[in-house]
Design a protein around this motif. Sequence first.
Motif, mmCIF file in Angstrom:
data_model
loop_
_atom_site.group_PDB
_atom_site.id
_atom_site.type_symbol
_atom_site.label_atom_id
_atom_site.label_comp_id
_atom_site.label_asym_id
_atom_site.label_seq_id
_atom_site.Cartn_x
_atom_site.Cartn_y
_atom_site.Cartn_z
ATOM 1 N N VAL A 28 0.914 -1.110 -0.014
ATOM 2 C CA VAL A 28 -0.001 0.073 0.013
ATOM 3 C C VAL A 28 0.909 1.242 0.227
ATOM 4 N N ALA A 30 0.506 5.190 0.880
ATOM 5 C CA ALA A 30 -0.467 6.298 1.534
ATOM 6 C C ALA A 30 0.179 7.560 1.054
ATOM 7 N N GLY A 31 1.016 8.055 2.063
ATOM 8 C CA GLY A 31 1.768 9.244 1.806
ATOM 9 C C GLY A 31 3.128 9.263 1.386
ATOM 10 N N GLY A 32 3.710 7.897 1.012
ATOM 11 C CA GLY A 32 4.761 7.847 0.618
ATOM 12 C C GLY A 32 6.198 8.328 1.429
ATOM 13 N N GLN A 33 6.026 8.722 2.584
ATOM 14 C CA GLN A 33 7.060 9.611 3.424
ATOM 15 C C GLN A 33 7.945 8.434 3.931
ATOM 16 N N SER A 34 7.508 7.261 4.232
ATOM 17 C CA SER A 34 8.347 6.141 4.606
ATOM 18 C C SER A 34 8.841 5.144 3.567
ATOM 19 N N LEU A 35 7.633 4.891 2.938
ATOM 20 C CA LEU A 35 7.786 3.821 1.778
ATOM 21 C C LEU A 35 8.669 4.038 0.827
ATOM 22 N N GLN A 76 -1.611 13.656 7.995
ATOM 23 C CA GLN A 76 -1.206 14.097 9.299
ATOM 24 C C GLN A 76 -1.791 15.574 9.772
ATOM 25 N N GLY A 99 7.985 14.370 12.383
ATOM 26 C CA GLY A 99 8.790 14.849 11.555
ATOM 27 C C GLY A 99 8.572 16.283 11.271
ATOM 28 N N THR A 108 0.382 10.083 6.273
ATOM 29 C CA THR A 108 -1.083 9.774 6.928
ATOM 30 C C THR A 108 -1.021 9.290 8.342
ATOM 31 N N GLU A 121 5.650 8.456 17.043
ATOM 32 C CA GLU A 121 4.502 9.178 18.062
ATOM 33 C C GLU A 121 3.115 8.620 18.075
ATOM 34 N N VAL A 164 -5.145 -1.170 5.994
ATOM 35 C CA VAL A 164 -5.790 -0.513 7.235
ATOM 36 C C VAL A 164 -6.558 0.587 6.454
HETATM 37 C C1 FAD Z 1 13.075 12.772 7.391
HETATM 38 C C2 FAD Z 1 12.087 11.781 7.918
HETATM 39 C C3 FAD Z 1 11.754 12.179 9.106
HETATM 40 C C4 FAD Z 1 10.626 11.527 9.855
HETATM 41 N N1 FAD Z 1 10.304 11.804 11.213
HETATM 42 C C5 FAD Z 1 9.236 11.179 11.679
HETATM 43 C C6 FAD Z 1 9.067 11.223 13.076
HETATM 44 O O1 FAD Z 1 9.818 11.870 13.677
HETATM 45 N N2 FAD Z 1 8.207 10.463 13.584
HETATM 46 C C7 FAD Z 1 7.295 9.781 12.865
HETATM 47 O O2 FAD Z 1 6.300 8.918 13.570
HETATM 48 N N3 FAD Z 1 7.553 9.506 11.521
HETATM 49 C C8 FAD Z 1 8.435 10.103 11.045
HETATM 50 N N4 FAD Z 1 8.746 9.879 9.645
HETATM 51 C C9 FAD Z 1 8.139 9.158 8.786
HETATM 52 C C10 FAD Z 1 6.710 9.823 8.128
HETATM 53 O O3 FAD Z 1 6.148 10.852 8.958
HETATM 54 C C11 FAD Z 1 5.418 8.958 7.653
HETATM 55 O O4 FAD Z 1 4.478 9.886 7.708
HETATM 56 C C12 FAD Z 1 4.844 7.939 8.322
HETATM 57 O O5 FAD Z 1 5.730 7.015 9.056
HETATM 58 C C13 FAD Z 1 4.232 6.955 7.233
HETATM 59 O O6 FAD Z 1 3.058 7.704 6.625
HETATM 60 P P1 FAD Z 1 2.847 7.433 5.177
HETATM 61 O O7 FAD Z 1 1.323 7.878 5.011
HETATM 62 O O8 FAD Z 1 3.626 8.524 4.305
HETATM 63 O O9 FAD Z 1 2.855 6.155 4.546
HETATM 64 P P2 FAD Z 1 3.792 5.255 3.453
HETATM 65 O O10 FAD Z 1 5.201 5.824 3.351
HETATM 66 O O11 FAD Z 1 3.020 5.558 2.191
HETATM 67 O O12 FAD Z 1 3.819 3.935 4.083
HETATM 68 C C14 FAD Z 1 4.540 3.513 5.111
HETATM 69 C C15 FAD Z 1 4.289 1.873 5.111
HETATM 70 O O13 FAD Z 1 3.119 1.540 5.684
HETATM 71 C C16 FAD Z 1 2.179 0.920 4.887
HETATM 72 N N5 FAD Z 1 0.823 1.445 4.646
HETATM 73 C C17 FAD Z 1 0.684 2.713 4.466
HETATM 74 N N6 FAD Z 1 -0.694 2.895 4.651
HETATM 75 C C18 FAD Z 1 -1.330 1.606 4.978
HETATM 76 C C19 FAD Z 1 -2.636 1.167 5.169
HETATM 77 N N7 FAD Z 1 -3.690 1.998 4.723
HETATM 78 N N8 FAD Z 1 -2.888 -0.130 5.213
HETATM 79 C C20 FAD Z 1 -1.651 -1.071 5.122
HETATM 80 N N9 FAD Z 1 -0.235 -0.622 5.049
HETATM 81 C C21 FAD Z 1 -0.315 0.654 5.010
HETATM 82 C C22 FAD Z 1 3.056 1.034 3.381
HETATM 83 O O14 FAD Z 1 2.784 -0.242 2.511
HETATM 84 C C23 FAD Z 1 4.454 0.958 4.097
HETATM 85 O O15 FAD Z 1 4.917 -0.272 4.232
HETATM 86 C C24 FAD Z 1 9.884 10.655 8.994
HETATM 87 C C25 FAD Z 1 10.038 10.426 7.673
HETATM 88 C C26 FAD Z 1 11.108 11.156 7.031
HETATM 89 C C27 FAD Z 1 11.318 10.929 5.442
#
Ligand code: FAD
Length: 290
Positions: A28, A30-35, A76, A99, A108, A121, A164
């Motif tokens: 999946v 979502a926001g791509g910030q970790s993936l 978020q 972040g 997200t 957090e 999720v």
């Molecule tokens: C420089 C940097 C600093 C950061 N600092 C922090 C911090 O201090 N604290 C913190 O908590 N995070 C931090 N992050 C992480 C970031 O904030 C992401 O927002 C968060 O971890 C993942 O959200 P996302 O929507 O971008 O998920 P994505 O990157 O899209 O997905 C993350 C993972 O979750 C899975 N996933 C996502 N949505 C679903 C769903 N609906 N169902 C099943 N699986 C799913 C994906 O397949 C992937 O494996 C940081 C990231 C960066 C790049």
Amino acid sequence: MKAAPFAYVRPGTVDDVLAELARGDGKVLAGGQSLVPVLAMRLGRPATLVDINAVEELHRFDRRDDVVRIGAAVRQRTVERDALTRAVPLLGMAMPFVGHRELRSRGTVCGSLAHADPAAELPAVAACLDATVEVAGPAGRRRVPAAEFFVGAMTTGAAADEAVVGVEFPVAAPGEGFGFAEIARRHGDFALAGVVTRVRVADDGAPAQARLTGFGISDRPVTRDVTDLLRAAGEDPTGHGLRPGLADLAGRVVDTGGDAHGSTAYRRRLFAVLAARELARALARARTRP
Ligand SMILES: Cc1cc2nc3c(=O)[nH]c(=O)nc-3n(C[C@H](O)[C@H](O)[C@H](O)COP(=O)(O)OP(=O)(O)OC[C@H]3O[C@@H](n4cnc5c(N)ncnc54)[C@H](O)[C@@H]3O)c2cc1C
């Protein structure tokens, strides 16, 4: 490095998301910030990214009776800024520490839960508040208590063919107060250690229940009932009297090995100091909440 090749799909319904995941080796998006960093570093090489952002249902963010429900595509930053979040004060307190603002404008809430970073957090907030994660899969939808959802570092109770779809946070009740603190090397970094606290007081102001969740201290958020500790500490606005009991607790629950940023002993000390302070704050806030 660049990501290994992958296919990209953007289904319009949850059923279609699940059909894509059922093909196997899909992830999946979502926001791509970790993936996306994971892909770029080739720590993961899924065959297909299943973008959930075109699914209208997942953008819902609303209050239903005594819960606030956040769909899986809700950013978020939306949650941080919306007045609805005042009903769940702990979410509002924690969000600025996730972040940076730019990341939160894409990331997200549910993505953070699904990613399950032990130092994040939002999983700790979900655990402390007994949030409920809603998961959809081939067998239908199921509701998973946060305590069961986080099963290890970067590992949740959701299977690879499940998504999720939302999370429900309980609205704060009268007589409840909260605390949040973390120590990170720079604002926006993942925490070296952090705590989330929730205290409920009786009509006479005496502590009725106290919970505390630590993050960055183990392979998942760790929640403990500390009502007896808080009661035994008596009236102490600084929380100093809680320190011996919390230092003892830290010895049992903080098991993250030391790294370049701090030893286990340092993290234990951080945990005890932050927990004492945030329990005292949560108690004071609980007493002023009508
Ligand atoms: C420089 C940097 C600093 C950061 N600092 C922090 C911090 O201090 N604290 C913190 O908590 N995070 C931090 N992050 C992480 C970031 O904030 C992401 O927002 C968060 O971890 C993942 O959200 P996302 O929507 O971008 O998920 P994505 O990157 O899209 O997905 C993350 C993972 O979750 C899975 N996933 C996502 N949505 C679903 C769903 N609906 N169902 C099943 N699986 C799913 C994906 O397949 C992937 O494996 C940081 C990231 C960066 C790049």
